[in-house]
Design an enzyme around this catalytic site. Sequence first.
Site, mmCIF file in Angstrom:
data_model
loop_
_atom_site.group_PDB
_atom_site.id
_atom_site.type_symbol
_atom_site.label_atom_id
_atom_site.label_comp_id
_atom_site.label_asym_id
_atom_site.label_seq_id
_atom_site.Cartn_x
_atom_site.Cartn_y
_atom_site.Cartn_z
ATOM 1 N N HIS A 1 -9.716 0.865 4.754
ATOM 2 C CA HIS A 1 -8.445 1.046 5.464
ATOM 3 C C HIS A 1 -8.682 1.971 6.664
ATOM 4 C CE1 HIS A 1 -4.331 2.231 6.355
ATOM 5 N NE2 HIS A 1 -3.951 1.153 5.674
ATOM 6 N N GLU B 1 -7.047 4.342 7.806
ATOM 7 C CA GLU B 1 -6.810 5.770 7.531
ATOM 8 C C GLU B 1 -8.021 6.399 6.858
ATOM 9 O OE1 GLU B 1 -3.017 5.306 5.575
ATOM 10 O OE2 GLU B 1 -2.102 4.772 7.484
ATOM 11 N N GLY C 1 4.766 1.062 4.899
ATOM 12 C CA GLY C 1 6.092 1.677 4.795
ATOM 13 C C GLY C 1 7.130 0.840 4.053
ATOM 14 N N SER D 1 3.129 -2.524 10.344
ATOM 15 C CA SER D 1 4.583 -2.506 10.532
ATOM 16 C C SER D 1 5.244 -3.845 10.181
ATOM 17 C CB SER D 1 4.938 -2.075 11.955
ATOM 18 O OG SER D 1 4.502 -0.747 12.182
ATOM 19 N N GLY E 1 2.205 1.872 10.812
ATOM 20 C CA GLY E 1 3.167 2.964 10.712
ATOM 21 C C GLY E 1 3.841 3.329 12.031
ATOM 22 N N ASN F 1 0.868 -1.182 0.000
ATOM 23 C CA ASN F 1 0.000 0.000 0.000
ATOM 24 C C ASN F 1 0.901 1.227 0.000
ATOM 25 O OD1 ASN F 1 -1.814 2.023 0.488
ATOM 26 N ND2 ASN F 1 -2.391 1.346 2.540
ATOM 27 N N GLU G 1 -5.672 -5.423 10.353
ATOM 28 C CA GLU G 1 -4.653 -4.401 10.572
ATOM 29 C C GLU G 1 -4.942 -3.659 11.874
ATOM 30 O OE1 GLU G 1 -2.601 -3.169 6.714
ATOM 31 O OE2 GLU G 1 -4.326 -1.871 6.966
ATOM 32 N N LYS H 1 0.111 4.304 -0.314
ATOM 33 C CA LYS H 1 -0.522 5.474 0.314
ATOM 34 C C LYS H 1 -0.320 6.740 -0.537
ATOM 35 C CE LYS H 1 0.035 3.212 4.719
ATOM 36 N NZ LYS H 1 -0.085 3.333 6.155
HETATM 37 C C1 PEP Z 1 -0.985 -0.142 6.032
HETATM 38 O O1 PEP Z 1 -1.151 1.063 5.982
HETATM 39 O O2 PEP Z 1 -1.803 -0.903 5.485
HETATM 40 C C2 PEP Z 1 0.171 -0.641 6.761
HETATM 41 C C3 PEP Z 1 0.152 -1.877 7.155
HETATM 42 O O3 PEP Z 1 1.199 0.257 6.997
HETATM 43 P P1 PEP Z 1 2.619 -0.057 7.719
HETATM 44 O O4 PEP Z 1 3.149 -1.336 7.135
HETATM 45 O O5 PEP Z 1 3.470 1.122 7.388
HETATM 46 O O6 PEP Z 1 2.327 -0.195 9.173
#
Ligand code: PEP
Length: 261
Positions: free
Chosen positions: A102, A104, A242, A220, A181, A10, A175, A12
């Site tokens: 998601h 976010e 990330g 993460s 993040g 992803n 998630e 973003k």
């Molecule tokens: C995400 O936004 O779906 C995600 C898992 O981000 P990160 O790996 O940066 O935690």
Amino acid sequence: MLRTRWTIGNWKQNLLRGAAEDLATAVVGDLPEPVAEGGKQVRVGIAPSYVALDAVRPWVRPQGPLFLFAQDVAAQDEGAFTGEVGPAMLSDVGAHGAIVGHSERRIHFGETDATVARKVHVALEAGLRVVLCVGEGLEIREAGQHESHVISQLSAALSQLPAELVSERLIVAYEPVWAIGTGKTATPRDAAAMHHRLRAWLEQHFGPAGADRSILYGGSVKPNNAAALMAAGDVDGFLVGGASLEAEAFLQIVRLVVSAA
Ligand code: PEP
């Protein structure tokens, strides 16, 4: 039946078109064998911004090896909805699917369970794949209500969905919001426990078609924790934020998913 293992990046709100093209080129150029050969058991996807979808189109084929996802999709097919991008528009630009719900989107843009449910329905009906995201915030986990919270999100998104739309095109991603993040990850045991719970709900509502859905973990995920999470059982791959912005880190995670027993 063996469930399909997925690694989906992803991206973003990152990367202009040229950088998106470069990253997709680096990823597609080094995919491990079963993925590069288009095998059905292990798949890789990327989710660039809407405006970069077209830039990575040269690698997009109906059957991969690189699957293309949007980061969102409209809750309706078409019409007077300024700023929205509908499922037919995504197919038209070559996308195979969309991430839906998601955290976010839920947190920063007020997306409700009802909206998420409409998006899942509209996108699946239009023939797209959907990565449905669910996950609890820190207070909910600390209060010990994470399982009921996540199951209520899953149920809100799927309980009215016609059973014929439950197929390999539906992917679920657990998630935990506190792990996105932040560098914190759910322990493999906690992730496996939640995946088990999600699968049980899916089986109860949709029978074998529900039980066979790929359930990904996100939060993460890095090359140094991916193997342990895969080994926990019931984790069918990852939604990666990330670490998906660096080709080598993302490819290392892909390799770990591919080599997981
Ligand atoms: C995400 O936004 O779906 C995600 C898992 O981000 P990160 O790996 O940066 O935690």
